[in-house]
Scaffold this active site. Structure first.
Site, PDB file in Angstrom:
ATOM      1  CB  ILE A 120       2.237   4.858   5.323  1.00  0.00           C
ATOM      2  CG1 ILE A 120       2.809   4.093   6.510  1.00  0.00           C
ATOM      3  CG2 ILE A 120       0.708   4.907   5.412  1.00  0.00           C
ATOM      4  CD1 ILE A 120       2.598   4.767   7.859  1.00  0.00           C
ATOM      5  CB  CYS A 121       2.464   8.007   0.967  1.00  0.00           C
ATOM      6  SG  CYS A 121       2.287   9.127   2.375  1.00  0.00           S
ATOM      7  CG  ASP A 122       5.051   2.748  -2.481  1.00  0.00           C
ATOM      8  OD1 ASP A 122       5.490   3.154  -3.570  1.00  0.00           O
ATOM      9  OD2 ASP A 122       4.819   1.541  -2.247  1.00  0.00           O
TER      10      ASP A 122
END
Length: 164
Positions: free
Chosen positions: A57-59
């Protein structure tokens, strides 16, 4: 209440609100250079705050904001996490995104405290998106109750584009 990995977490610091000024910060970039809010003076800012760029998700969040907003005039997209600068540098190289501005709050988590995103139990930053104008006035804020979910990309991108 904020959750991370299905469990409630304690968030340190006060959440910022639209109309407030961005607090100053000192963070470290992937080249181990300290940077502060003053380094981005006179620019519109999108702060994409994530637990770790090494997660899916952060990527995706980092890529989405950089790809959608990096061509906006006089605008910077700052991805902030507690990842070590070395991990951020590795991500930049592996991502194929040359204009990524990643900053680390690993040293003392003062950014996390000042921006109301520090998860006490994990010493990681909770997910949030903050948009501010050239005078550092906050025009858009999203703090996610579930850290393991995506932010509202469309709303944040539109808020940034409205500053143009």
């Amino acid at each position: 209440m904020t959750t991370f990995k299905g469990e409630f977490v304690t968030i340190i610091g006060k959440q910022l609100k639209v109309g407030e000024q961005l607090p100053d910060f000192t963070l470290v970039n992937p080249d181990l250079v300290k940077q502060s809010l003053a380094d981005f003076e006179g620019k519109k800012k999108v702060l994409s705050i994530v637990p770790s760029v090494d997660t899916g998700i952060c990527d995706a969040q980092t890529r989405q904001f950089i790809q959608s907003l990096s061509d906006m005039e006089n605008t910077v997209v700052l991805t902030v996490s507690c990842d070590l600068p070395f991990a951020q540098k590795r991500w930049c190289g592996a991502s194929g995104i040359e204009n990524a501005l990643l900053l680390s709050d690993y040293y003392d988590q003062s950014f996390g405290n000042a921006y109301g995103v520090l998860m006490e139990e994990w010493h990681l930053l909770a997910r949030a998106v903050i948009v501010a104008n050239e005078q550092n006035e906050i025009t858009y804020v999203e703090y996610l109750d579930n850290v393991n979910s995506h932010p509202d990309y469309e709303a944040a991108i539109n808020a940034a584009k409205e500053l143009a």
